[in-house]
Design a protein around this motif. Structure first.
Motif, short mmCIF file in Angstrom:
data_model
loop_
_atom_site.label_atom_id
_atom_site.label_comp_id
_atom_site.label_asym_id
_atom_site.label_seq_id
_atom_site.Cartn_x
_atom_site.Cartn_y
_atom_site.Cartn_z
N GLN A 1 13.41 17.02 -44.06
CA GLN A 1 12.00 17.62 -44.09
C GLN A 1 11.00 16.73 -43.38
OE1 GLN A 1 11.08 20.77 -44.91
NE2 GLN A 1 13.02 21.21 -45.31
N VAL A 2 9.85 17.16 -42.64
CA VAL A 2 8.92 16.52 -42.19
C VAL A 2 7.53 17.44 -42.52
CG1 VAL A 2 7.79 15.71 -39.92
CG2 VAL A 2 10.48 15.71 -40.46
N SER A 3 6.50 16.39 -43.02
CA SER A 3 5.24 16.92 -43.22
C SER A 3 4.19 15.98 -42.21
CB SER A 3 4.76 16.42 -44.79
OG SER A 3 3.46 16.85 -44.90
N ALA A 4 3.55 17.12 -41.45
CA ALA A 4 2.52 16.71 -40.51
C ALA A 4 1.37 16.74 -40.54
CB ALA A 4 2.89 17.28 -38.85
N ASP A 5 0.30 15.83 -40.55
CA ASP A 5 -1.03 15.93 -40.94
C ASP A 5 -1.75 16.07 -39.66
OD1 ASP A 5 -3.70 16.03 -41.99
OD2 ASP A 5 -3.53 13.73 -42.57
N ILE A 6 -2.18 17.20 -39.17
CA ILE A 6 -2.83 17.39 -37.88
C ILE A 6 -4.18 17.49 -37.97
CG2 ILE A 6 -2.69 19.18 -35.97
CD1 ILE A 6 -0.21 17.73 -36.47
N ASP A 7 -5.04 16.94 -37.23
CA ASP A 7 -6.53 16.86 -37.08
C ASP A 7 -6.94 18.10 -36.10
OD1 ASP A 7 -9.18 16.41 -37.25
OD2 ASP A 7 -9.04 14.43 -36.14
#
Length: 554
Positions: free
Chosen positions: A265-271
């Protein structure tokens, strides 16, 4: 002594007259019931299988369809509750095509056919209103052609055009969708509906089209981000980024450990912040760099009252002035000739030079959707080993191998320490449950078998009913008619052997009546032989028995 029964003396009753009235009635009832069963079977077999022609029609459309079916001589009936019109299954497609050629059902919507029935003297307002209704109906029909949409309504706000451009108002539209149960519209389909409506109206922007579903949920967006939270496009972008990184991890580890032994599982913090910056930078001239002259000004002044020569006569006073040495930055300096300087003559000269100063204008626009941070979690199953006896065991992976997995994951997702990314790889045994097997319906629960059983039970019931009628009513009557006792006339020889009185009117010897025409019931062959034998052995007893029968009948 000949005691045989004369076969020519046997008389059999003919017709139904020999049967009792009860048996005749049972025979008639059974025959009538059997004929009714046969007729019912034929009628039941010829009854068509009705299927749905149209469902959920309005009262107006339903009445028009029923009237047209009556004119076409097509049998129809209504489903329970009146929610659908049923016709024979072999006529469904033919009837639909014929009704469609006549524009039925209209579905409560009117299109541009409304313009075909314009009355004379219609006003401009009524003409515009009819055109708007027709346009709304055509758009609704186009949207309803989508398989996901069950019903649609389009509302158009078309402002009145005038000659003042500054006062022109933008046209707008609202679309209400009623979707089929369990169906949803994706973003591409919603965008397609928006552009369909916007392209059908002149000078209408897609931002002026609003699409909502039957629950009141707004499906369209005007391209602006909401005040709070992320919109659907941004959430979809985050999901795509995370899914892409997960696929990278799985594609590099699954060939090593197997498809069912890796979970990631991958969690991405996108701006998604959009920023724009403008800067002006001034750079002064430094060192011996050449500078571009922007402007130059020179001023010379002399005293007009002193016209005599000044200075010491000779070569020094007659030399030309030296070159100006004005710096790029600094105050203007007075320029004097050599002769004047030496003689102290009055005079003044000023030179001003302006140079271009470097200027840099930089516009910086930050991109949207920049990955700020990634967090990845990977779980690797224990290694599976099978012994020679077939026993399966699981062992943990060694620490160096876990480090190798960690390094592979780092490279797969593009790990950046400066960005603050984090990765966690864990080796743990999986608790794998066997996938539930597909439950096959028993044969007696399958729909096709149930329908076949119903059809078979229908005809089997009729067959059983016919068998009951035949064996309970008809067969006993026919058997009774076939086994009716045959009257046997006693021949003259038997009469003599039984010592019976001679035939004739009157009373015979011993007070017994004459037995002319007396009949005896027919007996089976064994019993008949016994009677004949008994008559031979004891004719007097047989005579007494016959005499008793006669007296009983009287």
């Amino acid at each position: 002594m000949d005691t045989t029964i004369d076969q020519d003396a046997i008389e059999r009753p003919r017709g139904l007259a020999a049967l009792p009235i009860r048996q005749i009635a049972m025979l008639g009832i059974g025959a009538a019931a059997l004929i009714a069963i046969v007729v019912a079977s034929v009628m039941w077999a010829r009854t068509p299988d009705y299927k749905v022609l149209f469902a959920n029609l309005g009262d107006k459309d339903g009445g028009a369809v029923v009237a047209q079916l009556s004119q076409m001589n097509v049998p129809y009936k209504f489903a329970e509750g009146g929610g659908a019109i049923l016709v024979p299954g072999n006529l469904v497609h033919d009837v639909r095509l014929k009704l469609a050629s006549q524009g039925l059902p209209k579905g409560g919507l009117v299109g541009f056919e409304l313009m075909e029935n314009q009355r004379f003297g219609v006003t401009q307002f009524q003409e515009r209103l009819n055109f708007q209704r027709g346009l709304e109906g055509e758009l609704s029909r186009s949207i309803q052609s989508l398989p996901v949409v069950q019903a649609a309504r389009v509302h158009l706000a078309l402002p009145t055009q005038n000659g003042f451009l500054r006062e022109q108002q933008k046209a707008s539209a609202s679309v209400l969708l009623n979707l089929h149960p369990g169906r949803i519209l994706d973003r591409a389909q919603v965008a397609g509906i928006v552009h369909l409506v916007a392209s059908s109206i002149p000078d209408m922007s897609p931002k002026q089209v609003s699409v909502i579903d039957q629950t009141g949920t707004l499906l369209s967006s005007n391209g602006e981000s909401p005040a709070a939270g992320l919109d659907a496009n941004q959430l979809n972008y985050i999901r795509q980024v995370e899914t892409g990184h997960i696929q990278r991890i799985l594609s590099i580890l699954e060939p090593i450990y197997g498809r069912d032994n890796i979970r990631a599982q991958v969690s991405a913090d996108i701006d998604f912040t959009q920023s724009e910056q403008t800067a002006e930078l001034y750079k002064p001239n430094q060192g011996g760099e050449q500078a571009a002259v922007r402007s130059m000004q020179t001023v010379e002044a002399k005293d007009p009252a002193d016209k005599s020569a000044s200075g010491i006569p000779g070569a020094l006073s007659n030399q030309p002035p030296a070159a100006a040495a004005a710096p790029a930055n600094g105050p203007a300096q007075t320029l004097q000739t050599a002769g004047a300087a030496g003689a102290g003559a009055a005079g003044r000269r000023e030179a001003v030079t302006n140079y271009e100063v470097d200027k840099t204008v930089r516009v910086t626009r930050a991109g949207s959707g920049v990955v700020k941070r990634l967090s990845a979690a990977v779980v690797v199953n224990h290694r599976k080993a099978t012994a020679t006896n077939g026993k399966v065991s699981f062992t943990a992976l060694p620490a160096p191998e876990i480090e190798n997995v960690n390094a592979l994951v780092r490279e797969a997702i593009g790990f950046s320490k400066d960005r603050g990314d984090s990765i966690n790889v864990v080796n743990a045994p999986f608790s794998l449950e066997e996938a539930p097997k597909a439950v096959e319906l028993p044969l007696w629960k399958q729909p096709d078998v149930i329908d076949m059983a119903r059809e078979g039970a229908r005809y089997l019931g009729l067959l059983v009913l016919a068998a009951i009628v035949i064996f309970a009513a008809i067969r006993p009557s026919v058997k009774a008619l076939a086994n009716r006792p045959t009257a046997v006339r006693i021949s003259e020889t038997v009469r003599n052997d039984l010592a019976l009185p001679p035939p004739g009117p009157g009373i015979g010897p011993g007070g017994a009546p004459a037995l002319e025409g007396t009949v005896l019931p027919a007996l089976p062959s064994p019993q008949r032989d016994d009677v004949i034998k008994m008559a031979k052995d004891n004719p007097a007893a047989v005579a007494n028995i016959v005499r008793a029968w006669v007296n009983k009948e009287e």
